[in-house]
Design an enzyme around this catalytic site. Structure first.
Site, PDB file in Angstrom:
ATOM      1  N   THR A  36       0.854  -1.191   0.000  1.00 12.65           N
ATOM      2  CA  THR A  36       0.000   0.000   0.000  1.00 12.65           C
ATOM      3  C   THR A  36       0.889   1.241   0.000  1.00 12.65           C
ATOM      4  O   THR A  36       2.096   1.139  -0.185  1.00 12.65           O
ATOM      5  CB  THR A  36      -0.926  -0.005   1.232  1.00 12.65           C
ATOM      6  OG1 THR A  36      -0.101  -0.178   2.385  1.00 12.65           O
ATOM      7  CG2 THR A  36      -1.938  -1.129   1.146  1.00 12.65           C
ATOM      8  N   ASP A  67       0.877  -5.831   4.847  1.00 11.10           N
ATOM      9  CA  ASP A  67       0.593  -5.376   6.212  1.00 11.10           C
ATOM     10  C   ASP A  67      -0.822  -4.823   6.352  1.00 11.10           C
ATOM     11  O   ASP A  67      -1.529  -4.614   5.369  1.00 11.10           O
ATOM     12  CB  ASP A  67       1.628  -4.323   6.649  1.00 11.10           C
ATOM     13  CG  ASP A  67       1.886  -3.253   5.586  1.00 11.10           C
ATOM     14  OD1 ASP A  67       1.075  -3.132   4.658  1.00 11.10           O
ATOM     15  OD2 ASP A  67       2.898  -2.548   5.696  1.00 11.10           O
ATOM     16  N   ASN A 136      12.531   6.173   6.777  1.00 21.13           N
ATOM     17  CA  ASN A 136      13.552   5.658   7.701  1.00 21.13           C
ATOM     18  C   ASN A 136      14.053   4.278   7.260  1.00 21.13           C
ATOM     19  O   ASN A 136      14.685   3.564   8.031  1.00 21.13           O
ATOM     20  CB  ASN A 136      13.002   5.591   9.135  1.00 21.13           C
ATOM     21  CG  ASN A 136      11.797   4.655   9.246  1.00 21.13           C
ATOM     22  OD1 ASN A 136      11.410   4.023   8.271  1.00 21.13           O
ATOM     23  ND2 ASN A 136      11.231   4.571  10.433  1.00 21.13           N
ATOM     24  N   HIS A 138      12.125   1.704   6.328  1.00 19.18           N
ATOM     25  CA  HIS A 138      11.282   0.543   6.649  1.00 19.18           C
ATOM     26  C   HIS A 138      10.673  -0.059   5.385  1.00 19.18           C
ATOM     27  O   HIS A 138      10.471   0.627   4.377  1.00 19.18           O
ATOM     28  CB  HIS A 138      10.219   0.871   7.704  1.00 19.18           C
ATOM     29  CG  HIS A 138       9.040   1.691   7.259  1.00 19.18           C
ATOM     30  ND1 HIS A 138       8.829   2.995   7.657  1.00 19.18           N
ATOM     31  CD2 HIS A 138       7.983   1.372   6.482  1.00 19.18           C
ATOM     32  CE1 HIS A 138       7.701   3.441   7.140  1.00 19.18           C
ATOM     33  NE2 HIS A 138       7.163   2.482   6.417  1.00 19.18           N
ATOM     34  N   GLU A 143      10.171  -1.780  11.053  1.00 15.16           N
ATOM     35  CA  GLU A 143      10.820  -0.534  11.443  1.00 15.16           C
ATOM     36  C   GLU A 143      12.274  -0.785  11.856  1.00 15.16           C
ATOM     37  O   GLU A 143      12.666  -1.930  12.117  1.00 15.16           O
ATOM     38  CB  GLU A 143      10.053   0.072  12.623  1.00 15.16           C
ATOM     39  CG  GLU A 143       8.617   0.464  12.289  1.00 15.16           C
ATOM     40  CD  GLU A 143       8.513   1.847  11.642  1.00 15.16           C
ATOM     41  OE1 GLU A 143       9.466   2.269  10.947  1.00 15.16           O
ATOM     42  OE2 GLU A 143       7.466   2.496  11.829  1.00 15.16           O
ATOM     43  N   ARG A 167      -0.918  11.907   6.807  1.00 16.39           N
ATOM     44  CA  ARG A 167      -1.572  12.659   5.727  1.00 16.39           C
ATOM     45  C   ARG A 167      -2.803  11.932   5.191  1.00 16.39           C
ATOM     46  O   ARG A 167      -3.662  12.550   4.573  1.00 16.39           O
ATOM     47  CB  ARG A 167      -0.574  12.939   4.597  1.00 16.39           C
ATOM     48  CG  ARG A 167      -0.140  11.694   3.855  1.00 16.39           C
ATOM     49  CD  ARG A 167       0.962  12.002   2.838  1.00 16.39           C
ATOM     50  NE  ARG A 167       1.188  10.868   1.956  1.00 16.39           N
ATOM     51  CZ  ARG A 167       1.852   9.761   2.305  1.00 16.39           C
ATOM     52  NH1 ARG A 167       2.367   9.657   3.530  1.00 16.39           N
ATOM     53  NH2 ARG A 167       2.002   8.776   1.439  1.00 16.39           N
TER      54      ARG A 167
HETATM   55  C1  GLP Z   1       3.684   2.579   4.859  1.00 18.40           C
HETATM   56  C2  GLP Z   1       3.547   1.143   4.375  1.00 18.40           C
HETATM   57  C3  GLP Z   1       4.748   0.733   3.555  1.00 18.40           C
HETATM   58  C4  GLP Z   1       5.042   1.766   2.502  1.00 18.40           C
HETATM   59  C5  GLP Z   1       5.398   3.064   3.163  1.00 18.40           C
HETATM   60  C6  GLP Z   1       5.740   4.166   2.182  1.00 18.40           C
HETATM   61  O1  GLP Z   1       4.384   2.680   6.040  1.00 18.40           O
HETATM   62  N1  GLP Z   1       3.379   0.211   5.452  1.00 18.40           N
HETATM   63  O2  GLP Z   1       4.490  -0.532   2.968  1.00 18.40           O
HETATM   64  O3  GLP Z   1       6.106   1.351   1.690  1.00 18.40           O
HETATM   65  O4  GLP Z   1       4.259   3.473   3.919  1.00 18.40           O
HETATM   66  O5  GLP Z   1       4.565   4.730   1.680  1.00 18.40           O
HETATM   67  P1  GLP Z   1       4.469   5.741   0.493  1.00 18.40           P
HETATM   68  O6  GLP Z   1       4.510   4.934  -0.746  1.00 18.40           O
HETATM   69  O7  GLP Z   1       3.134   6.411   0.682  1.00 18.40           O
HETATM   70  O8  GLP Z   1       5.606   6.686   0.598  1.00 18.40           O
END
Ligand code: GLP
Length: 249
Positions: A36, A67, A136, A138, A143, A167
């Site tokens: 996501t 997740d 960071n 992840h 994390e 957001r």
């Molecule tokens: C969340 C999700 C991650 C995703 C990350 C970055 O924390 N658990 O799987 O990679 O956000 O999201 P974005 O693509 O909105 O920068």
């Protein structure tokens, strides 16, 4: 690792969707690991379009998401169940029973983690795992400090991750503080990994992940140990790697 550099978010989305579509074309009953976040939205839009136009079929595809927030029901608009419906599942011809996410409302979350691992094993493992990356470093909700030997588990989210994801919520304090996530071991067991990234705010995370030491403090750095990683990212996201001479044209 293969690096595919694009100029824009749209081009990154196209390359990401194309690799997923090729995987489905080669193996119509493949197991896709999905993610996501904002990053995959453009790719999901293209996959939905290609499916509507009859260029692609998910009829036999099985999916497992990385997740889900703990405590959010499938109907909650902030849940990842809801996100996947809104951005992909409602538009494609996949069978609902083949689309899996961790259960955020399980009475026994630890048991839900174990059964998610069992589910992935029963599907025969993940053929292609799509990942985004947090600022960071992840991946999923693994994390900094996570054990590289982790299976699906309950994760405490860092304040910086909650702030970055705020957001998508009405109020900054709204993002849940815990989630159920595939672990690093689960992710690394995928046959192929596609990491997608866009924008300057991801440059440092990518640089640390791929030019620094492999350390649990930068969860994505473990991808250096996987034999088949494709990084698809735009020029801005790759700027840190480029400075170190890593990114190709
Ligand atoms: C969340 C999700 C991650 C995703 C990350 C970055 O924390 N658990 O799987 O990679 O956000 O999201 P974005 O693509 O909105 O920068």
């Amino acid at each position: 690792m293969k690096i595919c550099q694009t100029e824009t978010y749209e081009a990154m989305s196209f390359q990401t969707a194309r690799l997923i579509a090729e995987t489905v074309a080669e193996k119509p009953d493949c197991v896709l690991g999905l993610a996501t976040g904002t990053t995959p939205v453009g790719a999901y839009r293209l996959l939905s379009e290609w499916c509507r136009e009859g260029k692609l079929s998910f009829a036999r595809v099985r999916t497992v998401n990385l997740d889900e927030y703990l405590g959010l029901s499938e109907e909650d608009p902030h849940s990842y169940h809801f996100f996947m419906q809104e951005h992909l599942f409602r538009y494609i011809d996949a069978r609902p029973e083949n689309l899996h996410l961790p259960c955020g409302t399980a009475a026994d979350p630890e048991a839900a983690c174990r059964s998610y691992e069992d589910l992935i094993a029963s599907l025969g493992g993940i053929d292609l795992q799509l990942l985004g990356i947090g600022r960071n470093g992840h991946i999923g909700f693994n994390e900094p400090g996570v054990s590289f030997d982790s299976g699906t588990h309950i994760a405490d989210l860092t304040e910086s991750t909650r702030a970055a994801n705020a957001r998508l919520f009405e109020h900054p304090s709204d993002p849940p503080s815990r989630a159920i996530t595939m672990g690093i071991r689960t992710i690394l067991s995928a046959k192929r990994i596609l990491l997608a990234a866009s924008g300057p705010e991801k440059a440092e995370a990518l640089e640390r992940a791929f030019t620094g030491p492999v350390t649990e403090q930068v969860p994505a750095s473990v991808l250096q140990r996987h034999p088949d990683v494709v990084l698809i990212a735009d020029r801005e996201a790759l700027s840190g790697l480029a400075r170190r001479g890593f990114a190709g044209p």
